[in-house]
Write a protein that holds these residues in place. Structure first.
Motif, PDB file in Angstrom:
ATOM      1  N   LEU A  96       0.833  -1.203   0.000  1.00  0.00           N
ATOM      2  CA  LEU A  96       0.000   0.000   0.000  1.00  0.00           C
ATOM      3  C   LEU A  96       0.869   1.255   0.000  1.00  0.00           C
ATOM      4  N   ALA A  97       1.858   1.299   0.874  1.00  0.00           N
ATOM      5  CA  ALA A  97       2.726   2.477   0.943  1.00  0.00           C
ATOM      6  C   ALA A  97       3.464   2.689  -0.368  1.00  0.00           C
ATOM      7  N   SER A 102       2.518   1.741  -3.343  1.00  0.00           N
ATOM      8  CA  SER A 102       1.565   2.185  -4.371  1.00  0.00           C
ATOM      9  C   SER A 102       1.247   3.662  -4.239  1.00  0.00           C
ATOM     10  N   ARG A 103       1.429   4.221  -3.029  1.00  0.00           N
ATOM     11  CA  ARG A 103       1.194   5.648  -2.805  1.00  0.00           C
ATOM     12  C   ARG A 103       2.470   6.474  -2.981  1.00  0.00           C
ATOM     13  N   GLY A 104       3.542   5.818  -3.422  1.00  0.00           N
ATOM     14  CA  GLY A 104       4.778   6.543  -3.689  1.00  0.00           C
ATOM     15  C   GLY A 104       5.616   6.839  -2.462  1.00  0.00           C
ATOM     16  N   ARG A 105       5.392   6.096  -1.383  1.00  0.00           N
ATOM     17  CA  ARG A 105       6.171   6.298  -0.168  1.00  0.00           C
ATOM     18  C   ARG A 105       7.306   5.294  -0.083  1.00  0.00           C
ATOM     19  N   HIS A 106       8.439   5.720   0.467  1.00  0.00           N
ATOM     20  CA  HIS A 106       9.525   4.811   0.791  1.00  0.00           C
ATOM     21  C   HIS A 106       9.144   4.035   2.046  1.00  0.00           C
ATOM     22  N   VAL A 107       9.730   2.848   2.227  1.00  0.00           N
ATOM     23  CA  VAL A 107       9.313   1.970   3.313  1.00  0.00           C
ATOM     24  C   VAL A 107      10.520   1.401   4.048  1.00  0.00           C
ATOM     25  N   VAL A 108      10.425   1.383   5.368  1.00  0.00           N
ATOM     26  CA  VAL A 108      11.398   0.691   6.221  1.00  0.00           C
ATOM     27  C   VAL A 108      10.635  -0.410   6.951  1.00  0.00           C
TER      28      VAL A 108
END
Length: 273
Positions: free
Chosen positions: A86-87, A89-95
């Motif tokens: 989900l993150a 797909s919203r264009g957010r980087h993820v840790v």
């Protein structure tokens, strides 16, 4: 530039240590927090600190309505994959700090991150000293091919092996030589007693213990004729050891596209966090 962060799993074991650390950083801003059971509560109060006006969301989708650069996930194995996708797909980087993902999940997350032009860090352990344990074990494996891993955790830990042990086994399998131990296919009796065979190269045996009084420990045991070497990491009862590495990942995840699965890749350039 201030890094805007959403924390999923804000009231969990690591979340309660990480939230005040994020709030204390001069280059970070907490713009959202997720904890289903604490939805609507002030995140400062819910994590044992002072009120800060930031309300906890019940879902990540709700939290992502706020501006953010990086989503940090310390939730549950059943939720982390969907949160990451989900993150992304919203264009957010993820840790990702949650363990329990499978190789297929990581491949899917990597593909999605590349398609959306974002970075993802997913380390089995964000402790600096646990990362050093892994680095030392990889050094030893270049000289000693016989190695097995023992993974210790509390009786209530739901996934096995731990993310630390799994990541170590996969990396060791890529570099070590042929062991002298009999393959499990040649074992009589109960071959499953030899543990899980993990890794896509020269696979490594991993033995997971789940007992009261353990928090998280991992050891790599190397053997040569007439001598042994044990490289072990023991975690305490608090989540403090995982904070520094997570902050490092938050700062570095925007520098690349796709998935990085090892914290030591980010530590090569700096040990200062």
């Amino acid at each position: 530039m201030t890094i805007k962060v959403v924390m999923a799993g804000a009231t969990g074991w690591v979340g309660k240590a990480l939230i005040p650390a994020i709030l204390a950083q001069g280059d970070m801003q907490l713009t959202g927090a997720v904890a289903r059971r604490a939805a609507g509560h002030d995140v400062g109060v819910a994590t044992g600190g002072q009120p800060n006006g930031q309300k906890i969301s019940g879902t990540l989708a709700e939290a992502l309505s706020a501006t953010c650069d990086v989503v940090v996930d310390y939730t549950k194995p059943v939720a982390v994959r969907d949160h990451a996708m989900l993150a992304i797909s919203r264009g957010r980087h993820v840790v990702i700090g949650t363990s329990g993902l499978r190789a297929a999940d990581y491949r899917e997350i990597n593909a999605a991150a590349r398609a959306n032009g974002v970075g993802v860090v997913a380390a089995g352990n964000y402790s600096i000293t646990a990362t050093l344990m892994k680095k030392f074990a990889l050094m030893a494996a270049q000289y000693v091919p016989d190695v097995e891993i023992i993974d210790y955790a509390s009786a209530r830990k739901a996934d096995a092996p731990s993310g630390t042990a799994l990541e170590l086994a996969e990396t060791l399998s890529e570099i070590r030589g042929a062991p002298t131990a009999l393959p499990t296919s040649e074992i009589y009796g109960h071959p499953e007693a030899r543990g899980a065979t993990l890794g896509e190269g020269t696979a490594v045996q991993v033995h997971s213990l789940r007992l009261p009084s353990y928090q998280l420990s991992c050891e790599a045991v190397f053997g040569l004729p007439e001598e042994r070497l044990t490289i072990r990491h023991d975690a305490g009862t608090s989540a403090v050891p995982y904070v520094a590495g997570t902050l490092l990942a938050i700062r570095r995840v925007r520098e690349f596209t796709g998935l990085v699965r090892v914290l030591d890749a980010l530590m090569d350039e700096t040990l200062s966090v």
